[in-house]
Design an enzyme around this catalytic site. Structure first.
Site, PDB file in Angstrom:
ATOM      1  N   LYS A  39       0.838  -1.208   0.000  1.00 26.51           N
ATOM      2  CA  LYS A  39       0.000   0.000   0.000  1.00 26.51           C
ATOM      3  C   LYS A  39       0.871   1.256   0.000  1.00 26.51           C
ATOM      4  O   LYS A  39       0.633   2.190  -0.769  1.00 26.51           O
ATOM      5  CB  LYS A  39      -0.927  -0.042   1.226  1.00 26.51           C
ATOM      6  CG  LYS A  39      -1.874   1.130   1.345  1.00 26.51           C
ATOM      7  CD  LYS A  39      -3.047   0.793   2.240  1.00 26.51           C
ATOM      8  CE  LYS A  39      -2.751   0.847   3.716  1.00 26.51           C
ATOM      9  NZ  LYS A  39      -2.421   2.191   4.221  1.00 26.51           N
ATOM     10  N   ARG A 141      -8.886  12.179  12.335  1.00 25.98           N
ATOM     11  CA  ARG A 141      -7.476  11.859  12.612  1.00 25.98           C
ATOM     12  C   ARG A 141      -6.618  13.130  12.593  1.00 25.98           C
ATOM     13  O   ARG A 141      -6.870  14.041  11.822  1.00 25.98           O
ATOM     14  CB  ARG A 141      -6.962  10.819  11.600  1.00 25.98           C
ATOM     15  CG  ARG A 141      -7.674   9.482  11.788  1.00 25.98           C
ATOM     16  CD  ARG A 141      -7.222   8.460  10.781  1.00 25.98           C
ATOM     17  NE  ARG A 141      -5.833   8.105  10.931  1.00 25.98           N
ATOM     18  CZ  ARG A 141      -5.171   7.324  10.077  1.00 25.98           C
ATOM     19  NH1 ARG A 141      -5.809   6.842   9.012  1.00 25.98           N
ATOM     20  NH2 ARG A 141      -3.919   7.046  10.277  1.00 25.98           N
ATOM     21  N   ASP A 336       1.656  -1.314  11.775  1.00 28.16           N
ATOM     22  CA  ASP A 336       0.376  -1.761  11.204  1.00 28.16           C
ATOM     23  C   ASP A 336       0.077  -3.231  11.517  1.00 28.16           C
ATOM     24  O   ASP A 336      -1.034  -3.702  11.277  1.00 28.16           O
ATOM     25  CB  ASP A 336       0.378  -1.562   9.681  1.00 28.16           C
ATOM     26  CG  ASP A 336       0.363  -0.082   9.307  1.00 28.16           C
ATOM     27  OD1 ASP A 336      -0.044   0.742  10.149  1.00 28.16           O
ATOM     28  OD2 ASP A 336       0.759   0.245   8.179  1.00 28.16           O
ATOM     29  N   ARG A 409      -7.658  -3.363   9.086  1.00 24.66           N
ATOM     30  CA  ARG A 409      -6.740  -4.300   9.761  1.00 24.66           C
ATOM     31  C   ARG A 409      -7.410  -4.983  10.959  1.00 24.66           C
ATOM     32  O   ARG A 409      -7.058  -6.101  11.316  1.00 24.66           O
ATOM     33  CB  ARG A 409      -5.457  -3.592  10.171  1.00 24.66           C
ATOM     34  CG  ARG A 409      -4.717  -3.011   8.962  1.00 24.66           C
ATOM     35  CD  ARG A 409      -3.243  -2.866   9.152  1.00 24.66           C
ATOM     36  NE  ARG A 409      -2.702  -1.959   8.149  1.00 24.66           N
ATOM     37  CZ  ARG A 409      -2.387  -2.311   6.900  1.00 24.66           C
ATOM     38  NH1 ARG A 409      -2.547  -3.553   6.498  1.00 24.66           N
ATOM     39  NH2 ARG A 409      -1.905  -1.419   6.057  1.00 24.66           N
TER      40      ARG A 409
HETATM   41  C1  S3P Z   1       2.390   4.709   6.139  1.00 29.94           C
HETATM   42  C2  S3P Z   1       2.964   5.004   7.332  1.00 29.94           C
HETATM   43  C3  S3P Z   1       2.434   4.534   8.633  1.00 29.94           C
HETATM   44  C4  S3P Z   1       1.423   3.413   8.472  1.00 29.94           C
HETATM   45  C5  S3P Z   1       0.468   3.653   7.361  1.00 29.94           C
HETATM   46  C6  S3P Z   1       1.198   3.840   6.040  1.00 29.94           C
HETATM   47  C7  S3P Z   1       2.994   5.248   4.908  1.00 29.94           C
HETATM   48  O1  S3P Z   1       1.813   5.625   9.276  1.00 29.94           O
HETATM   49  O2  S3P Z   1       0.723   3.216   9.684  1.00 29.94           O
HETATM   50  O3  S3P Z   1      -0.418   2.554   7.228  1.00 29.94           O
HETATM   51  O4  S3P Z   1       2.689   4.762   3.816  1.00 29.94           O
HETATM   52  O5  S3P Z   1       3.809   6.182   5.015  1.00 29.94           O
HETATM   53  P1  S3P Z   1       2.698   6.628  10.192  1.00 29.94           P
HETATM   54  O6  S3P Z   1       3.885   6.925   9.416  1.00 29.94           O
HETATM   55  O7  S3P Z   1       1.885   7.841  10.425  1.00 29.94           O
HETATM   56  O8  S3P Z   1       2.956   5.845  11.442  1.00 29.94           O
END
Ligand code: S3P
Length: 449
Positions: A39, A141, A336, A409
């Protein structure tokens, strides 16, 4: 502890519910699985493709709802992105600083990565005005973590609650460089500032308290940006003004999606699963280290490098798990995967402590509260900490009605718990899985067949 009898599973899906029923006879989980594209890498490939000159070809893009949100936002700003439902997605970029002011509100849906990374890009586009929003979860958020550093660079951003919640309005400006000391280890914050820095004269640096995923750094370099990394200082610097050139991006399978099968294979007696083509970037492999510390039997096979990202096949076989402690610098490397690691802990002997993970409270749901309540409904022994969870394993899980709280999740983690719970588990609002794993139920049916 779940008994070691082999199991038969019956999986039924309706539009909103996933029902998993275990009887006492049947078979363990076996097979060779493909998982969807990463992702984080999918978002970045679409965004950098849109900002680059020339064509970007993306193979293995995640077809989940989150990357679809990214594609629709950048289409609305002039990027020509081909149909996503094809093996090769083509992005004809419009060049750095050339995004068109959209006539409509940009909607990031459920995707924090889309909104936070995009804010850095929008804020640094002078003379253009943007409005951005998201779904109910995303609108609650915190955005101040990116709005504040962007304001230090000279950005103009407005929103509810002191400009911290979407919907947000952004007046693009010529920004100035900063050295930002981020109070949190967040790849979204780091990437937002680096993307803003692409359009800034001079050097923009982000320093983090612990290293977060580095997909932006890797891909920015591949597209021709000037990026330097100081791993000892945990800092990354981008020098603005360099043209990005379209590239071919091969997206590996998402280790965050693989994690569901790693835990399933580890907890269901007799299982032997191989998950092929998994991205094993070291900033993402905390889940492997945590499961290994719990005594899981995982082997990394056929390691290789695919378009600048390390990839391997992962084989997992059932084993008896033991509790462990998960915290500190490991957290950003498995953030995650904590919901499904909590499921593993429910089947591990002893008390697993997950700490330093308060970030989980501001994900797609409050994942600390939701995992504690939903696993406890199934008979687990989980207590909430302000910054994590304590899970005492060995209490037999019993199927019941549980809820995803619309968090992808959580939906999938509860499905994995249900594989080792007696009786029938009904997961409500399970369709949330499509955010990152549209074929989750199909693969579930494949592994239990
Ligand atoms: C992500 C960073 C993470 C993760 C999210 C995807 C990204 O968040 O939890 O699902 O693609 O940069 P944080 O960097 O805010 O922890």
């Amino acid at each position: 502890m779940a008994n070691s009898t082999t199991i038969a599973l019956n999986v039924q899906t309706s539009q909103h519910e996933l029902v998993i029923e275990r009887s006492t006879e049947g078979s363990p989980l076996r097979g060779r699985l493909q998982i969807p594209g990463d992702k984080s890498i999918s978002h970045r490939a679409l965004m950098l493709g849109a900002l680059a000159e020339g064509e970007t070809i993306i193979r293995g893009l995640l077809l989940g709802e989150d990357p679809r949100s990214t594609a629709s936002c950048f289409r609305a700003m002039g990027a020509d992105i081909s149909d996503l439902n094809t093996e090769e997605v083509r992005v004809r970029g419009i060049g750095l600083g050339q995004l068109i002011e959209p006539m409509e509100v940009l909607n990031a849906g459920n995707s924090g990565t889309t909104l936070r990374l995009m804010l850095g890009i929008l804020a640094s586009h002078p003379d253009r005005f943007f409005t951005v929003t998201g779904d109910e979860s995303l609108r609650s958020r915190p955005m101040s973590r990116v709005v504040k550093p962007l304001q230090h660079m000279g950005a103009d951003i407005w929103g509810r609650q002191q400009n911290s919640l979407a919907p947000l309005a952004i007046q693009g400006r010529a920004l100035t460089p900063i050295h930002y000391q981020s109070p949190i280890a967040s790849a979204q914050v780091k990437s937002c500032i680096l993307l803003a820095g692409l359009m800034v004269d001079g050097q923009t640096t982000v320093t983090e308290p612990a290293i977060s995923r580095d997909h932006s750094e890797r891909m920015l370099r591949a597209f021709g940006a000037q990026v330097s990394v100081d791993p000892d200082a945990k800092s990354v610097t981008v020098t603005g003004g360099t043209t990005l050139r379209g590239q071919t991006v091969v997206v590996p399978g998402d280790i965050s999606s693989a994690a569901f099968w790693l835990v399933a294979g580890a907890i269901v007696p007799g299982s032997d699963l191989t998950i092929v083509n998994v991205g094993v970037n070291p900033t993402r492999t905390g889940v492997l280290e945590a499961l290994e510390a719990m005594g899981a039997d995982i082997t990394l096979e056929n390691p290789r490098d695919v378009a600048g990202e390390p990839v391997a096949d992962l084989r997992v076989r059932h084993s008896h798990l033991k509790a462990c402690r998960i915290g500190g610098d490991l957290i950003p490397r498995l953030i995650d995967e904590i919901p499904v690691l909590a499921v593993a802990a429910a089947f591990a002997a002893g008390t697993t402590v997950i700490e330093d993970a308060a970030e989980l409270r501001v994900k797609e749901s409050d994942r600390i509260a939701v995992m504690a309540t939903q696993l406890n409904l199934m008979g687990a022994k989980v207590t909430e900490r302000a910054d994590g969870l304590e899970i005492t394993g060995g209490y037999p899980l019993v199927g019941t009605d549980v809820d995803s709280y619309t968090d992808h999740r959580i939906a999938m983690s509860l499905a994995i718990a249900a594989l080792n719970a007696s009786g029938k588990t009904t997961i409500h609002r399970a369709e949330a899985a499509a955010i990152s794993y549209p074929d989750f139920t199909t693969t579930l049916q494949q592994v239990i067949a």
